[in-house]
Design an enzyme around this catalytic site. Structure first.
Site, mmCIF file in Angstrom:
data_model
loop_
_atom_site.group_PDB
_atom_site.id
_atom_site.type_symbol
_atom_site.label_atom_id
_atom_site.label_comp_id
_atom_site.label_asym_id
_atom_site.label_seq_id
_atom_site.Cartn_x
_atom_site.Cartn_y
_atom_site.Cartn_z
ATOM 1 N N HIS A 6 35.653 43.796 30.149
ATOM 2 C CA HIS A 6 36.533 43.087 31.089
ATOM 3 C C HIS A 6 37.863 42.788 30.402
ATOM 4 O O HIS A 6 37.912 42.524 29.197
ATOM 5 C CB HIS A 6 35.865 41.797 31.554
ATOM 6 C CG HIS A 6 36.556 41.144 32.699
ATOM 7 N ND1 HIS A 6 37.697 40.384 32.537
ATOM 8 C CD2 HIS A 6 36.282 41.140 34.032
ATOM 9 C CE1 HIS A 6 38.087 39.938 33.727
ATOM 10 N NE2 HIS A 6 37.251 40.388 34.645
ATOM 11 N N GLU A 19 40.035 47.519 37.060
ATOM 12 C CA GLU A 19 40.622 46.191 37.262
ATOM 13 C C GLU A 19 42.007 46.139 36.627
ATOM 14 O O GLU A 19 42.123 45.909 35.413
ATOM 15 C CB GLU A 19 39.738 45.110 36.632
ATOM 16 C CG GLU A 19 38.459 44.838 37.352
ATOM 17 C CD GLU A 19 37.897 43.464 37.002
ATOM 18 O OE1 GLU A 19 37.420 42.773 37.900
ATOM 19 O OE2 GLU A 19 37.970 43.087 35.814
ATOM 20 N N GLY A 56 43.106 37.475 39.241
ATOM 21 C CA GLY A 56 43.355 36.044 39.356
ATOM 22 C C GLY A 56 44.776 35.688 39.750
ATOM 23 O O GLY A 56 45.165 34.525 39.701
ATOM 24 N N GLY A 88 35.986 38.305 41.492
ATOM 25 C CA GLY A 88 36.104 37.126 40.652
ATOM 26 C C GLY A 88 36.146 35.841 41.455
ATOM 27 O O GLY A 88 35.131 35.341 41.919
ATOM 28 N N GLY A 89 37.352 35.300 41.646
ATOM 29 C CA GLY A 89 37.512 33.996 42.288
ATOM 30 C C GLY A 89 36.847 33.884 43.639
ATOM 31 O O GLY A 89 36.277 32.834 43.975
ATOM 32 N N SER A 144 41.679 40.440 42.634
ATOM 33 C CA SER A 144 42.005 39.649 43.825
ATOM 34 C C SER A 144 41.440 40.276 45.098
ATOM 35 O O SER A 144 42.115 40.354 46.130
ATOM 36 C CB SER A 144 43.520 39.453 43.949
ATOM 37 O OG SER A 144 44.017 38.733 42.829
ATOM 38 N N GLU A 170 39.688 40.299 30.271
ATOM 39 C CA GLU A 170 39.756 39.017 29.562
ATOM 40 C C GLU A 170 39.088 39.112 28.199
ATOM 41 O O GLU A 170 39.507 38.441 27.252
ATOM 42 C CB GLU A 170 39.128 37.921 30.433
ATOM 43 C CG GLU A 170 39.976 37.603 31.644
ATOM 44 C CD GLU A 170 39.225 36.950 32.786
ATOM 45 O OE1 GLU A 170 39.844 36.779 33.854
ATOM 46 O OE2 GLU A 170 38.036 36.629 32.631
ATOM 47 N N ASN A 215 31.476 38.076 39.825
ATOM 48 C CA ASN A 215 31.707 37.658 38.443
ATOM 49 C C ASN A 215 32.188 36.208 38.465
ATOM 50 O O ASN A 215 33.346 35.941 38.759
ATOM 51 C CB ASN A 215 32.744 38.561 37.773
ATOM 52 C CG ASN A 215 33.081 38.104 36.361
ATOM 53 O OD1 ASN A 215 32.350 37.322 35.755
ATOM 54 N ND2 ASN A 215 34.180 38.587 35.832
ATOM 55 N N TRP A 216 31.275 35.280 38.186
ATOM 56 C CA TRP A 216 31.615 33.858 38.240
ATOM 57 C C TRP A 216 32.494 33.412 37.082
ATOM 58 O O TRP A 216 33.001 32.292 37.082
ATOM 59 C CB TRP A 216 30.341 33.017 38.253
ATOM 60 C CG TRP A 216 29.575 33.083 39.536
ATOM 61 C CD1 TRP A 216 29.937 33.719 40.689
ATOM 62 C CD2 TRP A 216 28.298 32.484 39.813
ATOM 63 N NE1 TRP A 216 28.984 33.551 41.658
ATOM 64 C CE2 TRP A 216 27.966 32.798 41.141
ATOM 65 C CE3 TRP A 216 27.408 31.726 39.060
ATOM 66 C CZ2 TRP A 216 26.781 32.364 41.739
ATOM 67 C CZ3 TRP A 216 26.226 31.302 39.635
ATOM 68 C CH2 TRP A 216 25.918 31.609 40.972
ATOM 69 N N LYS A 217 32.638 34.257 36.063
ATOM 70 C CA LYS A 217 33.408 33.907 34.862
ATOM 71 C C LYS A 217 32.863 32.593 34.280
ATOM 72 O O LYS A 217 31.664 32.353 34.349
ATOM 73 C CB LYS A 217 34.900 33.864 35.178
ATOM 74 C CG LYS A 217 35.401 35.184 35.778
ATOM 75 C CD LYS A 217 36.897 35.290 35.840
ATOM 76 C CE LYS A 217 37.290 36.636 36.431
ATOM 77 N NZ LYS A 217 38.745 36.837 36.416
#
Length: 254
Positions: A97, A169, A175, A235-236, A214, A99, A10-12
């Protein structure tokens, strides 16, 4: 029942045409054909999806969006429908998600409606559930994630999740560099599968439940070794192809 591991990037809201090309160049030697032991998907901002559809044309890698509209079509300026995602060759979409829930006010009912639209248009949903730190400290984790999941099951049943995936999640781990222990994550995954089994036991065993929060190569192997953790929503650590592939390779020995 053996479920094939599934690792999703997930590149966001990250990326550029140049950066994406560099990511593809670094990843494709391993992602072309079916050289990885796990299923793989990359979810990018809407504007870069055509680039990825073309870039992954000769691989088994799936391309996903990070959201879709809660409406089928019409006067909704700035929105992108599930039908549009299907039209450009998008395979799946992340829905619910944290967010989206916390920053954009999406409710359980909104998420369930989006799941129906995605599935009806042939786009596989990855449905996210998770609790806040306050809810976790109050001992409400299972209550919260079960409520979020049941909203989807009540709307569309279990088949969309069998075709796509469910992702746990915890909000406090996204993050932040913090991650639930493998034991704690497994307990939530087990509870989620029990909720799925209330609808259909056989389908529950076929549904892949991913962990997100994470995830890195250093903790992925322990997570993937748990009986109800079937992969990761990353994610990151997915922004660098090498880091993402290192997580994918943690599934090699499963």
């Amino acid at each position: 029942m053996t479920r094939k591991p599934f690792v999703v990037a997930n590149w966001k809201m990250n990326g550029s045409l140049k950066a994406n090309d560099e990511w593809l160049s670094a990843a494709m030697p391993q992602m072309s054909g079916t050289r990885l032991a796990c299923d793989v998907a990359v979810c990018a901002p809407f504007i870069y999806l055509p680039q990825l559809v073309i870039g992954f044309e000769h691989s088994a890698t799936l391309v996903g969006a990070q959201n879709c509209a809660q409406y089928a079509q019409g006067a909704y300026t700035g929105e992108v429908s599930a039908a549009m995602l299907a039209d450009i060759g998008c395979d799946l979409v992340i829905l619910g998600h944290s967010e989206r829930r916390t920053l954009f006010g999406e409710t359980d009912e909104t998420v369930a409606g989006k799941v129906k639209l995605a599935f009806d248009n042939g786009v596989m949903p990855i449905v996210c559930v998770g609790e806040t730190l306050e809810e976790r400290e109050a001992g409400r984790t299972i209550e919260v994630v079960s409520r979020q999941l049941r909203a989807v099951l009540d709307k569309v049943g279990i088949l969309p999740l069998v075709s796509g995936a469910l992702a746990y999640e915890p909000l406090w781990a996204i993050g932040t560099g913090k991650s639930a222990s493998a034991k704690d994550a497994q307990a939530v995954h087990e509870a989620l599968r029990a909720v799925l089994a209330e609808v259909d036991q056989e389908a529950a065993q076929r549904t892949r439940i991913l962990y997100g929060g994470s995830v890195k190569a250093k903790n992925a192997s322990e997570l993937f070794a748990q009986p109800d953790i079937d992969g990761a929503l990353v994610g990151g650590a997915s922004l660098k192809a090498e880091d993402f592939l290192a997580i994918c390779h943690c599934a090699d020995s499963l």
